[in-house]
Design an enzyme around this catalytic site. Structure first.
Site, PDB file in Angstrom:
ATOM      1  N   ASP A   1      60.402  96.373  46.728  1.00 39.84           N
ATOM      2  CA  ASP A   1      60.188  97.794  46.436  1.00 39.84           C
ATOM      3  C   ASP A   1      59.946  98.022  44.958  1.00 39.84           C
ATOM      4  O   ASP A   1      59.092  98.825  44.570  1.00 39.84           O
ATOM      5  CB  ASP A   1      61.388  98.610  46.903  1.00 39.84           C
ATOM      6  CG  ASP A   1      61.401  98.745  48.410  1.00 39.84           C
ATOM      7  OD1 ASP A   1      61.303  97.710  49.095  1.00 39.84           O
ATOM      8  OD2 ASP A   1      61.484  99.873  48.913  1.00 39.84           O
TER       9      ASP A   1
ATOM     10  N   LYS B   1      64.298  96.581  52.751  1.00 39.01           N
ATOM     11  CA  LYS B   1      63.908  96.691  54.167  1.00 39.01           C
ATOM     12  C   LYS B   1      64.403  95.525  54.993  1.00 39.01           C
ATOM     13  O   LYS B   1      64.468  95.616  56.215  1.00 39.01           O
ATOM     14  CB  LYS B   1      62.382  96.809  54.295  1.00 39.01           C
ATOM     15  CG  LYS B   1      61.785  97.931  53.492  1.00 39.01           C
ATOM     16  CD  LYS B   1      62.428  99.259  53.800  1.00 39.01           C
ATOM     17  CE  LYS B   1      62.089 100.307  52.751  1.00 39.01           C
ATOM     18  NZ  LYS B   1      62.640 100.062  51.408  1.00 39.01           N
TER      19      LYS B   1
ATOM     20  N   CYS C   1      68.862  94.982  43.423  1.00 37.54           N
ATOM     21  CA  CYS C   1      69.039  95.982  42.370  1.00 37.54           C
ATOM     22  C   CYS C   1      70.518  96.349  42.283  1.00 37.54           C
ATOM     23  O   CYS C   1      71.188  96.565  43.296  1.00 37.54           O
ATOM     24  CB  CYS C   1      68.161  97.192  42.655  1.00 37.54           C
ATOM     25  SG  CYS C   1      66.402  96.783  42.539  1.00 37.54           S
TER      26      CYS C   1
ATOM     27  N   GLU D   1      58.135 105.514  48.270  1.00 38.68           N
ATOM     28  CA  GLU D   1      59.279 106.040  47.510  1.00 38.68           C
ATOM     29  C   GLU D   1      58.767 106.615  46.195  1.00 38.68           C
ATOM     30  O   GLU D   1      57.957 106.002  45.519  1.00 38.68           O
ATOM     31  CB  GLU D   1      60.283 104.923  47.224  1.00 38.68           C
ATOM     32  CG  GLU D   1      60.910 104.373  48.488  1.00 38.68           C
ATOM     33  CD  GLU D   1      61.913 103.257  48.224  1.00 38.68           C
ATOM     34  OE1 GLU D   1      61.944 102.734  47.091  1.00 38.68           O
ATOM     35  OE2 GLU D   1      62.659 102.913  49.144  1.00 38.68           O
TER      36      GLU D   1
ATOM     37  N   SER E   1      63.551 106.109  46.397  1.00 47.00           N
ATOM     38  CA  SER E   1      64.311 104.905  46.103  1.00 47.00           C
ATOM     39  C   SER E   1      65.776 105.287  45.993  1.00 47.00           C
ATOM     40  O   SER E   1      66.120 106.417  45.628  1.00 47.00           O
ATOM     41  CB  SER E   1      63.825 104.342  44.769  1.00 47.00           C
ATOM     42  OG  SER E   1      64.796 103.498  44.215  1.00 47.00           O
TER      43      SER E   1
HETATM   44 FE1  FES Z   1      64.598  94.408  45.971  1.00 44.69          FE
HETATM   45 FE2  FES Z   1      65.645  96.561  44.646  1.00 44.69          FE
HETATM   46  S1  FES Z   1      63.561  95.878  44.724  1.00 44.69           S
HETATM   47  S2  FES Z   1      66.611  95.185  46.013  1.00 44.69           S
END
Ligand code: FES
Length: 548
Positions: free
Chosen positions: A75, A118, A188, A438, A464
């Site tokens: 993401d 995801k 993250c 997002e 997000s």
């Molecule tokens: Fe993979 Fe945040 S982009 S956990």
């Protein structure tokens, strides 16, 4: 091994011998180990190693491990680009991939190793579909970075772009921050979407409490992965299947965890999808109602100061479970994958003296809830407000309408959006985007420019877990299907009343009818390939944006 036991299965056994398996290996139960490793992101970078350690545990407990891989979409890397359209689509592809491997190879049990956003709901959806004894292993959070004397995460990166736009940071500062914000492998580093869904897996009972908390690079993770391999054989011996774990009470507990930990709005979408795969009734309003009742009892980013590593050091999700159980929020009627009860988890929880991450329901970090589900003339089928513990409010303002994330981001960076505006970003829904992107580039830019509390963002896209501010997403029906959000014009008044759970477009019905009659769907270049397939089958965000 189901696929090779019968004498007529000798041709199949020939390929197992070719892989180095012995007759003894072939007689043992097989455990499929689904890894969502890719070398394209830090989030899932440890999964190949973890799969090896899970395999050690499987063998030690008397099973034969069979590893396989799926795709995964980052993401953060795709955010703010056309690539983000692939993110939610990947949830379905990953779930389908794990399901297909399970159906094809007829594993006796399964372990799913997951990390980035995801991959976590996708694996749980596949576990529900296959309904073979299964365990989920969440690979763990990244450690925070350090920059100019303070702890930083990827959240600081996105907000730095807004600060650059108003001259508080230069490009050199932003580039330097990028070299320090993310110090190694892991997801993250706070209660963003991946960690929110990791804790959901604990509270649903599909992952053992105490394992997902361990940061990705902590040395304790390898022993925990071996233990997960052993648990897979244990759930097989007990014939404990996801259908026995995924109950209405388990969903209640998972929703409560999202609320208590100030989790990501994406959890709404994913919980609806998991419930659907498990054949359980769950409406978007049920999630909103429970999130209103449960206060936030963790001081985690993006709403607080702490990271997921801090939570682990403080006592982890087991400590959160202990606090919620003591307050009567959780239902201790559920089956957990490792055979413990929630009361066992609570009594096993080890609180670090002096920790400042987890409080209790009587002394919440924020008394109001994490999110709310609104309805109204702008969202007849519902939408999700990221309340983030903010006291209830009424806000009316003039709409500024954009037909894509990029259009809106450019307008914010150009200074066109000002205090009091209601920014409407549409044609970003599940079918319209496609893929329900997002809007982190937008929320980051708003916060960075100091507009996070004065501008309201309304979209049929999503957010997000890093996003914060006055944000409302998942507006349904989406613009692509001609929902009221498609009819909003610049200057229309939009009203949010959080106490009444209302999102209204203050335009007379006859005028809306005229606009609806004149509306035509904009052209989109999705005539072929995976996006075309997705647009043809994806459902409403208010039902989890599922494809079946
Ligand atoms: Fe993979 Fe945040 S982009 S956990």
């Amino acid at each position: 091994m189901n696929i090779a036991d019968d004498p007529d299965r000798a041709p199949a056994r020939s390929h197992l011998y070719a892989m180095g398996l012995s007759d003894d290996d072939i007689r043992r139960p097989t455990v499929g180990i689904a890894s969502t490793w890719t070398g394209t992101m830090p989030c899932n970078l440890t999964h190949r190693d973890l799969a090896q350690h899970v395999a050690v545990g499987v063998r030690r407990a008397g099973g034969t491990p069979m590893e396989f891989n799926t795709i995964a979409v980052s993401d953060n890397l795709t955010m703010g680009t056309p690539g983000m359209r692939a993110s939610l689509v990947s949830r379905e592809v990953i779930a389908d991939s794990i399901e297909l491997m399970g159906r094809a190879h007829q594993f006796d049990a399964m372990v799913c190793i997951v990390g980035c956003d995801k991959t976590v709901p996708a694996a749980m959806m596949a576990m529900a579909r296959l309904d073979i004894p299964s365990v989920l292993l969440y690979s763990g959070s990244m450690m925070p970075g350090t920059w100019r004397g303070r702890e930083v995460t990827v959240q600081d990166m996105w907000e730095a772009l807004g600060e650059r736009a108003v001259g508080r940071l230069g490009q050199d500062d932003v580039d330097d921050l990028a070299r320090h914000a993310c110090p190694g492998a892991g997801t993250c580093a706070a209660q963003y979407t991946a960690n929110t869904m990791g804790t959901v897996a604990d509270f649903l009972g599909l992952a053992p409490f105490g394992v997902g908390d361990i940061p990705a690079v902590a040395e304790e993770k390898t022993a925990a992965a071996e233990r997960v391999g052993e648990i897979a054989l244990d759930v097989l011996a007990r014939d404990l299947r996801p259908s026995a774990i995924l109950t209405a009470d388990a969903l209640h507990n998972a929703i409560a965890s999202v609320a208590a930990m100030g989790g990501s709005t994406n959890a709404v979408l994913h919980l609806l999808a998991i419930a659907r795969e498990a054949g359980l009734d769950l409406a978007i309003d049920d999630i909103g109602a429970l999130c209103r009742e449960v206060p936030i009892i963790t001081a985690l980013k993006p709403g607080g100061p702490h990271t997921s590593a801090d939570l682990w050091r403080a006592g982890g999700t087991s400590l959160v479970a202990a606090r919620l159980l003591a307050a009567g929020v959780l239902r201790d009627t559920v089956s957990l994958v490792d055979g413990r009860t929630l009361a066992d988890v609570a009594s096993d929880a080890a609180e670090t003296p002096g920790q400042e991450v987890v409080t209790d329901v009587a002394h919440p970090v924020k008394p109001a809830g994490a999110l709310a589900v609104l309805r109204g003339s702008l969202a007849p089928d519902g939408c999700v407000l990221k309340l983030g513990g903010r006291p209830d409010f009424v806000r009316s303002g003039p709409a500024r309408v954009y037909d894509s994330e990029e259009e809106c981001f450019a307008a914010i960076q150009a200074g066109t959006v000002t205090d009091g505006d209601v920014v409407v970003v549409r044609y970003e829904g599940p079918a319209g985007g496609p893929g329900m992107r997002e809007m982190l580039s937008i929320t980051g830019a708003l916060v960075g420019r100091g507009l996070g509390d004065s501008v309201t963002l309304v979209t049929d896209g999503r957010f997000s877990g890093v996003s914060h501010g006055l944000v409302i997403g998942h507006v349904a029906p989406e613009a692509w299907h001609g929902g009221p959000i498609a009819l909003v014009r610049d200057g229309d008044t939009v009203t949010v009343d959080s106490a009444r759970n209302v999102l209204d477009l203050d335009v007379p019905d006859d005028e809306l009818a005229r606009r609806a009659a004149a509306w035509t769907r904009p052209a989109r270049d999705v005539e072929r390939g995976v996006f075309a397939k997705y647009v043809a089958v994806v459902g409403s965000a208010s039902d989890g944006a599922v494809t079946v």
